[in-house]
Design a protein around this motif. Structure first.
Motif, PDB file in Angstrom:
ATOM      1  N   UNK A  53       0.823  -1.204   0.000  1.00 58.93           N
ATOM      2  CA  UNK A  53       0.000   0.000   0.000  1.00 58.93           C
ATOM      3  C   UNK A  53       0.859   1.257   0.000  1.00 58.93           C
ATOM      4  N   UNK A  54       0.483   2.231  -0.832  1.00 59.07           N
ATOM      5  CA  UNK A  54       1.081   3.568  -0.803  1.00 59.07           C
ATOM      6  C   UNK A  54      -0.047   4.549  -0.520  1.00 59.07           C
ATOM      7  N   UNK A  55       0.149   5.433   0.444  1.00 55.95           N
ATOM      8  CA  UNK A  55      -0.879   6.411   0.771  1.00 55.95           C
ATOM      9  C   UNK A  55      -0.236   7.743   1.154  1.00 55.95           C
ATOM     10  N   UNK A  56      -0.946   8.833   0.857  1.00 53.25           N
ATOM     11  CA  UNK A  56      -0.489  10.174   1.214  1.00 53.25           C
ATOM     12  C   UNK A  56      -1.645  10.942   1.827  1.00 53.25           C
ATOM     13  N   UNK A  57      -1.382  11.635   2.934  1.00 52.24           N
ATOM     14  CA  UNK A  57      -2.424  12.452   3.551  1.00 52.24           C
ATOM     15  C   UNK A  57      -1.808  13.323   4.645  1.00 52.24           C
ATOM     16  N   UNK A  58      -2.648  14.202   5.189  1.00 49.31           N
ATOM     17  CA  UNK A  58      -2.198  15.102   6.251  1.00 49.31           C
ATOM     18  C   UNK A  58      -2.218  14.384   7.595  1.00 49.31           C
ATOM     19  N   UNK A  59      -1.213  14.689   8.412  1.00 53.47           N
ATOM     20  CA  UNK A  59      -1.163  14.178   9.783  1.00 53.47           C
ATOM     21  C   UNK A  59      -0.771  15.331  10.707  1.00 53.47           C
ATOM     22  N   UNK A  60      -0.943  15.107  11.999  1.00 56.66           N
ATOM     23  CA  UNK A  60      -0.757  16.188  12.966  1.00 56.66           C
ATOM     24  C   UNK A  60       0.048  15.688  14.164  1.00 56.66           C
ATOM     25  N   UNK A  61       0.969  16.534  14.639  1.00 62.51           N
ATOM     26  CA  UNK A  61       1.780  16.205  15.814  1.00 62.51           C
ATOM     27  C   UNK A  61       1.789  17.396  16.774  1.00 62.51           C
ATOM     28  N   UNK A  62       1.875  17.101  18.057  1.00 64.05           N
ATOM     29  CA  UNK A  62       1.938  18.171  19.059  1.00 64.05           C
ATOM     30  C   UNK A  62       3.383  18.637  19.197  1.00 64.05           C
ATOM     31  N   UNK A  63       3.944  19.111  18.068  1.00 69.07           N
ATOM     32  CA  UNK A  63       5.330  19.565  18.040  1.00 69.07           C
ATOM     33  C   UNK A  63       5.443  21.012  18.503  1.00 69.07           C
ATOM     34  N   UNK A  64       6.622  21.402  18.952  1.00 68.17           N
ATOM     35  CA  UNK A  64       6.934  22.813  19.098  1.00 68.17           C
ATOM     36  C   UNK A  64       7.413  23.275  17.733  1.00 68.17           C
ATOM     37  N   UNK A  65       6.604  24.059  17.010  1.00 66.40           N
ATOM     38  CA  UNK A  65       6.929  24.405  15.617  1.00 66.40           C
ATOM     39  C   UNK A  65       8.326  25.014  15.488  1.00 66.40           C
ATOM     40  N   UNK A  66       9.083  24.498  14.553  1.00 65.44           N
ATOM     41  CA  UNK A  66      10.426  24.989  14.259  1.00 65.44           C
ATOM     42  C   UNK A  66      10.801  24.510  12.870  1.00 65.44           C
ATOM     43  N   UNK A  67      11.955  24.922  12.418  1.00 64.64           N
ATOM     44  CA  UNK A  67      12.392  24.554  11.078  1.00 64.64           C
ATOM     45  C   UNK A  67      12.436  23.036  10.931  1.00 64.64           C
ATOM     46  N   UNK A  68      11.694  22.526   9.960  1.00 67.98           N
ATOM     47  CA  UNK A  68      11.686  21.092   9.684  1.00 67.98           C
ATOM     48  C   UNK A  68      10.738  20.290  10.555  1.00 67.98           C
ATOM     49  N   UNK A  69      10.094  20.933  11.524  1.00 70.62           N
ATOM     50  CA  UNK A  69       9.158  20.226  12.402  1.00 70.62           C
ATOM     51  C   UNK A  69       7.892  21.060  12.527  1.00 70.62           C
ATOM     52  N   UNK A  94      14.706   0.141  -0.928  1.00 76.29           N
ATOM     53  CA  UNK A  94      15.062   0.437  -2.316  1.00 76.29           C
ATOM     54  C   UNK A  94      14.043   1.371  -2.979  1.00 76.29           C
ATOM     55  N   UNK A  95      12.747   1.139  -2.752  1.00 74.22           N
ATOM     56  CA  UNK A  95      11.742   1.958  -3.421  1.00 74.22           C
ATOM     57  C   UNK A  95      11.680   3.354  -2.810  1.00 74.22           C
ATOM     58  N   UNK A  96      11.912   3.462  -1.500  1.00 76.63           N
ATOM     59  CA  UNK A  96      11.892   4.779  -0.858  1.00 76.63           C
ATOM     60  C   UNK A  96      13.078   5.613  -1.309  1.00 76.63           C
ATOM     61  N   UNK A  97      14.257   5.017  -1.356  1.00 80.17           N
ATOM     62  CA  UNK A  97      15.432   5.767  -1.803  1.00 80.17           C
ATOM     63  C   UNK A  97      15.323   6.131  -3.280  1.00 80.17           C
ATOM     64  N   UNK A  98      14.678   5.285  -4.059  1.00 79.68           N
ATOM     65  CA  UNK A  98      14.461   5.605  -5.474  1.00 79.68           C
ATOM     66  C   UNK A  98      13.568   6.832  -5.606  1.00 79.68           C
ATOM     67  N   UNK A  99      12.529   6.898  -4.773  1.00 77.15           N
ATOM     68  CA  UNK A  99      11.632   8.056  -4.799  1.00 77.15           C
ATOM     69  C   UNK A  99      12.365   9.324  -4.385  1.00 77.15           C
ATOM     70  N   UNK A 100      13.209   9.230  -3.361  1.00 73.90           N
ATOM     71  CA  UNK A 100      13.954  10.393  -2.893  1.00 73.90           C
ATOM     72  C   UNK A 100      14.919  10.902  -3.968  1.00 73.90           C
ATOM     73  N   UNK A 101      15.583   9.968  -4.642  1.00 74.83           N
ATOM     74  CA  UNK A 101      16.502  10.377  -5.723  1.00 74.83           C
ATOM     75  C   UNK A 101      15.743  11.044  -6.858  1.00 74.83           C
ATOM     76  N   UNK A 198      22.045  -4.246  -4.511  1.00 74.58           N
ATOM     77  CA  UNK A 198      21.045  -3.790  -5.476  1.00 74.58           C
ATOM     78  C   UNK A 198      21.036  -2.282  -5.717  1.00 74.58           C
ATOM     79  N   UNK A 199      21.682  -1.503  -4.850  1.00 70.58           N
ATOM     80  CA  UNK A 199      21.628  -0.041  -5.012  1.00 70.58           C
ATOM     81  C   UNK A 199      22.748   0.492  -5.893  1.00 70.58           C
ATOM     82  N   UNK A 200      23.626  -0.386  -6.381  1.00 69.94           N
ATOM     83  CA  UNK A 200      24.704  -0.005  -7.305  1.00 69.94           C
ATOM     84  C   UNK A 200      25.617   1.075  -6.735  1.00 69.94           C
ATOM     85  N   UNK A 201      25.816   1.044  -5.413  1.00 69.03           N
ATOM     86  CA  UNK A 201      26.737   1.992  -4.791  1.00 69.03           C
ATOM     87  C   UNK A 201      26.244   3.421  -4.734  1.00 69.03           C
TER      88      UNK A 201
END
Length: 346
Positions: A53-69, A94-101, A198-201
């Motif tokens: 399964x692949x899914x995308x949606x909004x989520x919420x955290x009780x973070x102290x807002x700051x850069x990257x959080x 492998x599939x996650x790193x492929x998406x990031x690249x 499998x990641x070819x270095x």
């Protein structure tokens, strides 16, 4: 949470551990894993295993807002449910790193650990099982002493760490040698070997004993993608074999990876990294009554891999095209005068 008179009335009614929910009007989704687990439990008889399964949606955290959080952000989850094979971890990494690249994140490493291995290592040092979660967030002798853990356990733990400057430098082999149960270490060895083959270095997969991950539902392998250029985690996940069982009453194997888009997007924008496929996005402009011709033309270019959006020609064409360029469009094409794509000058 309730506020004002509603909160005052709720507090006045007497709040106990059984009815704390009277203080809140609604709950916000913390992550996508728990809802997925509930969905699987309710529909397992209709699903083919393993379920991917692949899914995308909004989520919420009780973070102290700051850069990257942030408190609200978009998360992408990739999960495999119903398989206890270590190949699932390999496939997800492998599939996650492929998406990031594919979106411009090139220089990173993947860190892996296993909750079973870490817990066994700490118990071998002499820490009690009830203390493990607290030890995992410390790894510093002074703080361990302040928490009043057993002196012998602290001594054995810090003695093992004495030969390295930080826990990330501890080798998997050295931990494996002192443990009776070798299975978690052997599982990590297989995952690391397979991904490296499998990641070819294109990136490194490394063991990190200090990698814990935040969620308490992880039961085995945990992994994290760390950006080398921009410092910090940009994706992470792990195996959560017991979570679905809370709904079903029986164990179901599951493993997943999450990517937080806001952190990655802020990194890409801050460093001026061009997003892939930017030059493939074009607008198909048409007059009222030309929708059929416009749609067919758009489909033609979509088949070539371009991203096409249909727009009725506005009265102020120049201003509108300027806005399209600002939004990342590479150019446009007129249906009524199809001479090819007119590209903006970048």
């Amino acid at each position: 949470m309730k506020r004002g008179d509603k909160l005052d009335k709720a507090l006045a009614s007497g709040v106990t551990s059984q009815n704390e929910n009277v203080l809140a009007d609604m709950g916000l989704r913390y992550d996508l894993t728990l809802p997925l687990s509930r969905y699987f439990a309710n529909n397992k008889d209709k699903l083919t295993l393993p379920m991917k399964c692949i899914q995308m949606d909004r989520v919420y955290r009780a973070e102290r807002p700051q850069k990257g959080r942030l408190r609200e952000f978009v998360q992408c989850d990739i999960d495999i449910i119903g398989s206890d094979s270590r190949d699932s971890e390999v496939e997800l990494i492998l599939i996650t790193t492929k998406a990031l690249k594919a979106i411009g994140m090139k220089n990173f490493k993947v860190k892996v650990n296993d909750r079973r291995l870490l817990r066994a290592f700490l118990m071998d040092c002499g820490f009690e099982e009830s203390q493990l979660d607290s030890v995992c967030i410390t790894f510093v002798k002074k703080e361990l002493e302040e928490k009043e853990f057993a002196e012998a356990a602290i001594a054995k733990f810090t003695g093992f760490l004495a030969n390295v400057s930080n826990p990330q430098e501890i080798s998997l082999e050295s931990v494996k040698d002192i443990l009776v149960d070798k299975a978690p270490a052997e599982s990590l060895e297989y995952i690391m070997k397979s991904v490296n083959e499998l990641c070819n270095g294109e990136f490194d997969v490394v063991f990190d004993l200090s990698l814990v991950r935040g969620q308490g539902y992880y039961t085995g392998t945990v992994f994290e993608v760390e950006s080398i250029d921009f410092k910090g985690a940009i994706a992470g996940g792990g195996r959560y074999d017991n979570l679905i069982g809370k709904f079903l009453g029986q164990q179901v194997s599951a493993v997943g990876f999450s990517i937080g888009f806001e952190r990655i997007f802020s990194i890409l924008m801050e460093h001026g990294i061009d997003l892939p496929n930017k030059g493939n996005k074009i607008a198909v402009m048409y007059d009222e009554g030309e929708l059929t011709a416009a749609y067919k033309l758009a489909e033609k270019y979509r088949a070539e891999g371009k991203i096409c959006s249909l727009y009725v020609k506005p009265k102020k064409m120049g201003k509108f095209l300027g806005k399209l360029e600002e939004r990342g469009y590479a150019g446009f094409i007129n249906v009524s005068n199809e001479d090819g794509i007119s590209y903006f000058e970048n």
